[in-house]
Design an enzyme around this catalytic site. Sequence first.
Site, PDB file in Angstrom:
ATOM      1  N   TRP A 202       0.832  -1.204   0.000  1.00 43.51           N
ATOM      2  CA  TRP A 202       0.000   0.000   0.000  1.00 43.51           C
ATOM      3  C   TRP A 202       0.861   1.247   0.000  1.00 43.51           C
ATOM      4  CZ3 TRP A 202      -4.328  -0.348  -2.124  1.00 43.51           C
ATOM      5  CH2 TRP A 202      -5.129  -1.486  -1.977  1.00 43.51           C
TER       6      TRP A 202
ATOM      7  N   LYS B 151     -12.668  -1.678   6.030  1.00 45.71           N
ATOM      8  CA  LYS B 151     -12.018  -2.601   6.950  1.00 45.71           C
ATOM      9  C   LYS B 151     -12.632  -2.506   8.346  1.00 45.71           C
ATOM     10  CE  LYS B 151      -9.012  -2.771   3.436  1.00 45.71           C
ATOM     11  NZ  LYS B 151      -8.216  -1.883   2.600  1.00 45.71           N
TER      12      LYS B 151
ATOM     13  N   ASP C 256      -2.017   6.611   6.311  1.00 36.10           N
ATOM     14  CA  ASP C 256      -3.064   5.793   5.698  1.00 36.10           C
ATOM     15  C   ASP C 256      -3.477   4.740   6.724  1.00 36.10           C
ATOM     16  OD1 ASP C 256      -4.649   4.007   4.382  1.00 36.10           O
ATOM     17  OD2 ASP C 256      -3.210   3.531   2.793  1.00 36.10           O
TER      18      ASP C 256
HETATM   19  C1  LIG Z   1      -7.598  -1.389   1.494  1.00 33.32           C
HETATM   20  C2  LIG Z   1      -6.504  -0.395   1.586  1.00 33.32           C
HETATM   21  C3  LIG Z   1      -6.365   0.643   0.661  1.00 33.32           C
HETATM   22  C4  LIG Z   1      -7.255   0.782  -0.554  1.00 33.32           C
HETATM   23  O1  LIG Z   1      -8.529   1.174  -0.239  1.00 33.32           O
HETATM   24  P1  LIG Z   1      -9.557   1.484  -1.412  1.00 33.32           P
HETATM   25  O2  LIG Z   1     -10.747   1.937  -0.640  1.00 33.32           O
HETATM   26  O3  LIG Z   1      -9.786   0.198  -2.161  1.00 33.32           O
HETATM   27  O4  LIG Z   1      -8.995   2.522  -2.266  1.00 33.32           O
HETATM   28  C5  LIG Z   1      -5.342   1.557   0.848  1.00 33.32           C
HETATM   29  N1  LIG Z   1      -4.503   1.449   1.884  1.00 33.32           N
HETATM   30  C6  LIG Z   1      -4.595   0.455   2.781  1.00 33.32           C
HETATM   31  C7  LIG Z   1      -3.631   0.386   3.910  1.00 33.32           C
HETATM   32  C8  LIG Z   1      -5.609  -0.494   2.666  1.00 33.32           C
HETATM   33  O5  LIG Z   1      -5.701  -1.488   3.557  1.00 33.32           O
END
Ligand SMILES: *Cc1c(COP(=O)(O)O)cnc(C)c1O
Length: 360
Positions: free
Chosen positions: A102, A196, A172
């Site tokens: 990521w 999540k 993030d």
């Molecule tokens: C799932 C995830 C993303 C991507 O999320 P989207 O909503 O599909 O854009 C980005 N960063 C992390 C750490 C993630 O777990």
Amino acid sequence: MGRVLNFSAGPGALPQEVLEQVRDEMLDWQGAGMSVMEMSHRGKAFVGIAARAEEDLRKLMQIPDNYRVLFLQGGATGQFAAIPQNLLGDKGKADYVNTGSWSAKAIAEARNYCEVNVVAEGGKNAPLGIPLQSEWRTDPEAAYLHYTPNETISGVEFHWVPETGEVPLVADMSSTILSRPVDVSKYGLIYAGAQKNIGPAGLVIVIVRDDLLGKAAATTPSILNYQKQAEADSMSNTPPTFAWYVAGLVFQWVLRNGGLEGMAERNRRKAEKLYAFIDQSGLYRNPVEEASRSWMNVPFVLADDGLDKGFLAGAEEAGLATLKGHRSVGGMRASIYNALDEDAVDALIEYMQEFERRHG
Ligand SMILES: *Cc1c(COP(=O)(O)O)cnc(C)c1O
């Protein structure tokens, strides 16, 4: 078949209580005579739902008054592009820590907008870990430093917060938000895709310090412009109303269940139990160094990958769903977000034990 235990990394499991409330309110939200999906986002009912969700998130995370909370669209990935466009200001460069997939995606997107200084790279070989901050090559002139507190795919997690001095820290938190208390005041910006630990996919929450608003490049799309969205209460256009509503119900559920302290206590116990089992086993192995193991995503491999198929098929039969690892790393991954309680982890361990007895 009834509901399964869903170990998916995302979209992940939601609390059953929340889903039941959504079901009960589906056709007629609290006497409104319509579903939340059918309501005007500018009407009194939805404006109330939206405000309550923000209030509850502020309470949960103890978000200081000098931060704005935005409910936006485009997922966390949209933010990979929004962040440089909003935060670079008159600077042409930003620091990024690369600890996994990521981080790498965020870096690739940022390169469209600025010079990216990769301050450190996480190891690609086992044991996986987080490079010590003393070894980072940071740039004091960077517009911000971006990192990924929890790498959802490799299961590598920071159990500490980087110190960046005057350089705003950007995180993030997609796969770790609401899993434990966090000191928001240490961050310039926190963002998280909802699917999540928060709610339905598509929604992304951005928590941004006031002084970082108003610096967006002129070409920034208005729906990604933090200043404009803050002024419009995240309603520059029609927001993802239903996702916002479900997120609000999840916030209420977390509040009812001990808040972030309560989540942390449960999550620590769940993770410790699962890692302890994996570590003593002769069949399963986790590739992450102990100090950087994720509380939320627990990848593991079997000593013989010829057993993977049988392991997954047996798990499905036992009602344990979505344990297959990410296609880029293989093996297995158990994501144990807030909505999965300790009983779910116990059921997983019991199945793993039984499988090892037969195949170890
Ligand atoms: C799932 C995830 C993303 C991507 O999320 P989207 O909503 O599909 O854009 C980005 N960063 C992390 C750490 C993630 O777990």
